[in-house]
Design a protein around this motif. Structure first.
Motif, PDB file in Angstrom:
ATOM      1  N   ALA A  90       0.817  -1.219   0.000  1.00 42.63           N
ATOM      2  CA  ALA A  90       0.000   0.000   0.000  1.00 42.63           C
ATOM      3  C   ALA A  90       0.848   1.265   0.000  1.00 42.63           C
ATOM      4  CB  ALA A  90      -0.922   0.010   1.216  1.00 42.63           C
ATOM      5  N   LYS A  91       2.183   1.098  -0.003  1.00 43.10           N
ATOM      6  CA  LYS A  91       3.128   2.217   0.002  1.00 43.10           C
ATOM      7  C   LYS A  91       2.965   3.089   1.251  1.00 43.10           C
ATOM      8  CE  LYS A  91       3.782   2.384  -5.008  1.00 43.10           C
ATOM      9  NZ  LYS A  91       3.187   1.070  -5.264  1.00 43.10           N
ATOM     10  N   ALA A  92       2.662   2.427   2.370  1.00 41.30           N
ATOM     11  CA  ALA A  92       2.522   3.117   3.650  1.00 41.30           C
ATOM     12  C   ALA A  92       3.163   2.286   4.755  1.00 41.30           C
ATOM     13  CB  ALA A  92       1.063   3.401   3.943  1.00 41.30           C
ATOM     14  N   PRO A  93       4.434   1.887   4.612  1.00 35.92           N
ATOM     15  CA  PRO A  93       5.032   0.995   5.615  1.00 35.92           C
ATOM     16  C   PRO A  93       5.133   1.613   7.000  1.00 35.92           C
ATOM     17  CG  PRO A  93       6.710   1.832   4.101  1.00 35.92           C
ATOM     18  CD  PRO A  93       5.389   2.225   3.536  1.00 35.92           C
ATOM     19  N   LEU A  94       5.167   2.949   7.078  1.00 32.99           N
ATOM     20  CA  LEU A  94       5.237   3.598   8.393  1.00 32.99           C
ATOM     21  C   LEU A  94       4.022   3.250   9.248  1.00 32.99           C
ATOM     22  CD1 LEU A  94       6.741   5.642  10.226  1.00 32.99           C
ATOM     23  CD2 LEU A  94       5.336   7.437   9.185  1.00 32.99           C
ATOM     24  N   ALA A  95       2.865   3.039   8.612  1.00 32.68           N
ATOM     25  CA  ALA A  95       1.645   2.740   9.357  1.00 32.68           C
ATOM     26  C   ALA A  95       1.775   1.452  10.151  1.00 32.68           C
ATOM     27  CB  ALA A  95       0.460   2.661   8.402  1.00 32.68           C
ATOM     28  N   TYR A  96       2.548   0.503   9.652  1.00 33.37           N
ATOM     29  CA  TYR A  96       2.742  -0.750  10.391  1.00 33.37           C
ATOM     30  C   TYR A  96       3.428  -0.474  11.724  1.00 33.37           C
ATOM     31  CZ  TYR A  96       4.909  -5.166  11.768  1.00 33.37           C
ATOM     32  OH  TYR A  96       5.333  -6.258  12.477  1.00 33.37           O
ATOM     33  N   ALA A  97       4.405   0.421  11.733  1.00 32.83           N
ATOM     34  CA  ALA A  97       5.177   0.679  12.952  1.00 32.83           C
ATOM     35  C   ALA A  97       4.437   1.550  13.951  1.00 32.83           C
ATOM     36  CB  ALA A  97       6.517   1.321  12.590  1.00 32.83           C
ATOM     37  N   ILE A  98       3.679   2.534  13.475  1.00 32.86           N
ATOM     38  CA  ILE A  98       3.117   3.535  14.384  1.00 32.86           C
ATOM     39  C   ILE A  98       1.677   3.249  14.786  1.00 32.86           C
ATOM     40  CG2 ILE A  98       4.631   5.314  13.425  1.00 32.86           C
ATOM     41  CD1 ILE A  98       2.198   6.455  11.946  1.00 32.86           C
ATOM     42  N   ASN A  99       1.096   2.147  14.322  1.00 33.23           N
ATOM     43  CA  ASN A  99      -0.280   1.805  14.680  1.00 33.23           C
ATOM     44  C   ASN A  99      -0.418   1.770  16.206  1.00 33.23           C
ATOM     45  OD1 ASN A  99      -2.790   0.692  15.121  1.00 33.23           O
ATOM     46  ND2 ASN A  99      -2.477  -1.101  13.840  1.00 33.23           N
ATOM     47  N   PRO A 100      -1.201   2.679  16.816  1.00 34.70           N
ATOM     48  CA  PRO A 100      -1.281   2.720  18.280  1.00 34.70           C
ATOM     49  C   PRO A 100      -1.946   1.488  18.882  1.00 34.70           C
ATOM     50  CG  PRO A 100      -2.912   4.194  17.311  1.00 34.70           C
ATOM     51  CD  PRO A 100      -2.036   3.719  16.191  1.00 34.70           C
ATOM     52  N   PHE A 101      -2.703   0.739  18.079  1.00 29.23           N
ATOM     53  CA  PHE A 101      -3.371  -0.462  18.580  1.00 29.23           C
ATOM     54  C   PHE A 101      -2.514  -1.717  18.404  1.00 29.23           C
ATOM     55  CE2 PHE A 101      -6.526   2.561  17.020  1.00 29.23           C
ATOM     56  CZ  PHE A 101      -7.243   2.796  18.184  1.00 29.23           C
ATOM     57  N   ASP A 102      -1.423  -1.588  17.652  1.00 31.32           N
ATOM     58  CA  ASP A 102      -0.544  -2.735  17.389  1.00 31.32           C
ATOM     59  C   ASP A 102       0.834  -2.184  17.043  1.00 31.32           C
ATOM     60  OD1 ASP A 102       0.351  -5.304  16.961  1.00 31.32           O
ATOM     61  OD2 ASP A 102      -0.436  -5.436  14.923  1.00 31.32           O
ATOM     62  N   SER A 103       1.460  -1.532  18.004  1.00 34.91           N
ATOM     63  CA  SER A 103       2.675  -0.763  17.747  1.00 34.91           C
ATOM     64  C   SER A 103       3.887  -1.659  17.543  1.00 34.91           C
ATOM     65  CB  SER A 103       2.939   0.185  18.920  1.00 34.91           C
ATOM     66  OG  SER A 103       4.191   0.826  18.756  1.00 34.91           O
ATOM     67  N   HIS A 104       4.727  -1.230  16.624  1.00 36.55           N
ATOM     68  CA  HIS A 104       6.016  -1.889  16.388  1.00 36.55           C
ATOM     69  C   HIS A 104       7.127  -0.847  16.352  1.00 36.55           C
ATOM     70  CE1 HIS A 104       4.131  -5.772  15.596  1.00 36.55           C
ATOM     71  NE2 HIS A 104       3.192  -5.092  14.979  1.00 36.55           N
ATOM     72  N   LEU A 105       6.974   0.170  17.187  1.00 31.55           N
ATOM     73  CA  LEU A 105       7.977   1.234  17.230  1.00 31.55           C
ATOM     74  C   LEU A 105       9.337   0.721  17.697  1.00 31.55           C
ATOM     75  CD1 LEU A 105       5.872   4.198  18.661  1.00 31.55           C
ATOM     76  CD2 LEU A 105       6.927   4.066  16.400  1.00 31.55           C
ATOM     77  N   LEU A 106       9.344  -0.230  18.618  1.00 33.23           N
ATOM     78  CA  LEU A 106      10.616  -0.760  19.103  1.00 33.23           C
ATOM     79  C   LEU A 106      11.361  -1.476  17.980  1.00 33.23           C
ATOM     80  CD1 LEU A 106      12.469  -1.126  21.555  1.00 33.23           C
ATOM     81  CD2 LEU A 106      11.287  -3.285  22.011  1.00 33.23           C
ATOM     82  N   HIS A 107      10.646  -2.267  17.201  1.00 36.22           N
ATOM     83  CA  HIS A 107      11.286  -2.954  16.074  1.00 36.22           C
ATOM     84  C   HIS A 107      11.790  -1.945  15.044  1.00 36.22           C
ATOM     85  CE1 HIS A 107       8.555  -6.592  17.145  1.00 36.22           C
ATOM     86  NE2 HIS A 107       9.658  -6.580  17.862  1.00 36.22           N
ATOM     87  N   MET A 108      11.002  -0.888  14.815  1.00 32.90           N
ATOM     88  CA  MET A 108      11.420   0.152  13.882  1.00 32.90           C
ATOM     89  C   MET A 108      12.677   0.856  14.391  1.00 32.90           C
ATOM     90  SD  MET A 108       9.239   3.504  12.712  1.00 32.90           S
ATOM     91  CE  MET A 108      10.000   4.812  11.760  1.00 32.90           C
TER      92      MET A 108
END
Length: 433
Positions: A239-257
């Motif tokens: 979808a050309k929005a990979p940032l959304a995977y990391a910053i999703n507040p309901f399923d965050s992956h900020l640490l992995h990012m």
């Protein structure tokens, strides 16, 4: 005094829906799910992701001023802190060493990833120019020699490392993908695929008979812990929005990012990078190991202030045109099933628990490798960790998915390009143009 007799109230039979709720346990609040192909993604999340990448690429144009010092002084401590925080939140399952624990619906998840990547390939590449989804841009395919060292401990003399011997190898250095932009606009990660040839014995994948593939990347941990999360990520990438995977507040992956960004600098030279497998493999029947490839010489290439489109290939050319280059190929043995998990690829196995041991050397003789024919030769190669002796069987859900995923996507790419699969022998010759 009269005592009033109270009639007990009849018990109410729960309604069917209430019975289902009771059986299911506490009621969970519905989770907000954003569709990667929806209007909100197109209008908000995709532009936000594009803006983030633009700002990051702008910052990278200044990294030659400070990034080498940051990586040397600050990155080790920050990465160790992130790993410790992650490990503190992971439950200890007290598993035996080497044990795999397949995910539910693993086959379905693998199929979801393959379908997303196949759609991405067809949507973003024209026939004749299709590229690999990961490890996309070829910096160079170099001739090498993979030499198993003598005098290894008995427990390491398994499979490819059973006896001292030198094998020919084709070594492909590449960028992360999924596109192939100018080097400064890529994601600051490198990968290496080593195809060791002349390896006799039965293989776990039957489309090649005499190869052992070893695939490593420059980040010390992988971007997703397992294929369930990877399936989510690939939907956002397409979808050309990979940032959304990391910053999703309901399923965050900020640490992995955060851990990925620590290992995504503006690279100076792919030959001067240490590489990691991120995922484990057998070494014999009773040991799990991870791999690492480390240059024997210290880094000496500076990040250019005005990098050319293919400056990483230029740096490699400057390194090996007149002199050889050598790496140590190392293994790290699993000694703790919790801190060195089989199924979670975001956890870097601690070197203080199990240091790397050098088992072989990868020698790149002085050479030229920039001819069009040699670069095109990479398109006919399939790198797959399941091109492997049984003693080096890939372990973990990410590796199990790679068997089918890499095979199917390689067939798709080569069919789009009308290129036949090649099992090389090491006798191939190319004249530099």
């Amino acid at each position: 005094m009269k005592t009033r007799r109270v009639q007990p109230r009849p018990l109410r039979t729960p309604r069917p829906a209430a019975r289902r709720r009771q059986a299911a346990g506490p009621v969970r609040r519905p989770q907000v799910v954003v569709d990667p192909e929806g209007l909100f993604t197109f209008v908000v999340l995709r532009p936000l992701s594009v803006l983030f990448l633009w700002l990051w690429r702008l910052e990278r144009r200044t990294e030659f001023l400070y990034r080498p010092q940051f990586d040397r002084r600050c990155r080790p401590g920050l990465f160790s802190w992130a790993q410790a925080w992650q490990n503190s939140r992971r439950p200890d399952q007290h598993l035996p060493l080497v044990q795999e624990t397949p995910l539910p619906d693993e086959e379905r998840l693998t199929r979801e990833i393959i379908d997303e990547l196949a759609k991405f390939t067809r949507e973003n590449w024209l026939p004749g120019g299709a590229q690999r989804f990961g490890n996309t841009k070829t910096f160079g395919v170099l001739r090498g020699e993979f030499s198993v060292l003598p005098g290894l401990p008995v427990n390491l003399r398994r499979g490819l490392f059973a006896e001292p011997r030198t094998y020919p190898a084709w070594v492909r250095f590449s960028g992360p993908g999924p596109y192939a932009p100018p080097d400064i606009e890529d994601f600051g990660q490198c990968s290496v695929g080593i195809k060791v040839m002349g390896v006799a014995g039965p293989k776990l994948l039957d489309d090649e008979h005499f190869t052992q593939d070893l695939i490593l990347v420059s980040p010390a941990s992988f971007v997703t812990p397992d294929i369930r999360e990877n399936a989510k990520l690939q939907r956002w990438v397409r979808a050309k929005a990979p940032l959304a995977y990391a910053i999703n507040p309901f399923d965050s992956h900020l640490l992995h990012m955060f851990m990925q960004l620590l290992y995504s600098p503006m690279q100076a030279n792919p030959l001067e990078v240490q590489y990691y497998s991120n995922v484990p493999f057998l070494l014999g029947a009773d040991q799990a190991v991870q791999y690492s490839l480390k240059p024997r010489e210290p880094a000496r290439t500076r990040i250019p202030a005005r990098p050319a489109e293919n400056y990483l290939r230029d740096a490699m050319v400057n390194t090996v045109t007149g002199a050889p280059w050598t790496f140590d190929f190392m293994v790290q043995i699993q000694t703790d099933s919790h801190l060195m998990p089989i199924e979670d690829a975001t956890v870097k196995w601690p070197e203080n628990l199990s240091p790397y041991i050098t088992v072989a050397r990868l020698h790149l003789p002085a050479q030229r490798f920039t001819s069009d024919k040699q670069l095109a030769f990479a398109d006919g190669l399939r790198y797959n960790p399941w091109h492997s002796l049984p003693d080096h069987k890939p372990l973990g859900n990410s590796n199990r998915a790679r068997k089918t995923m890499y095979s199917e996507l390689a067939r798709l790419r080569q069919a789009m390009n009308q290129v036949q699969h090649i099992e090389p022998t090491g006798e191939e010759q190319f004249r530099d143009s």
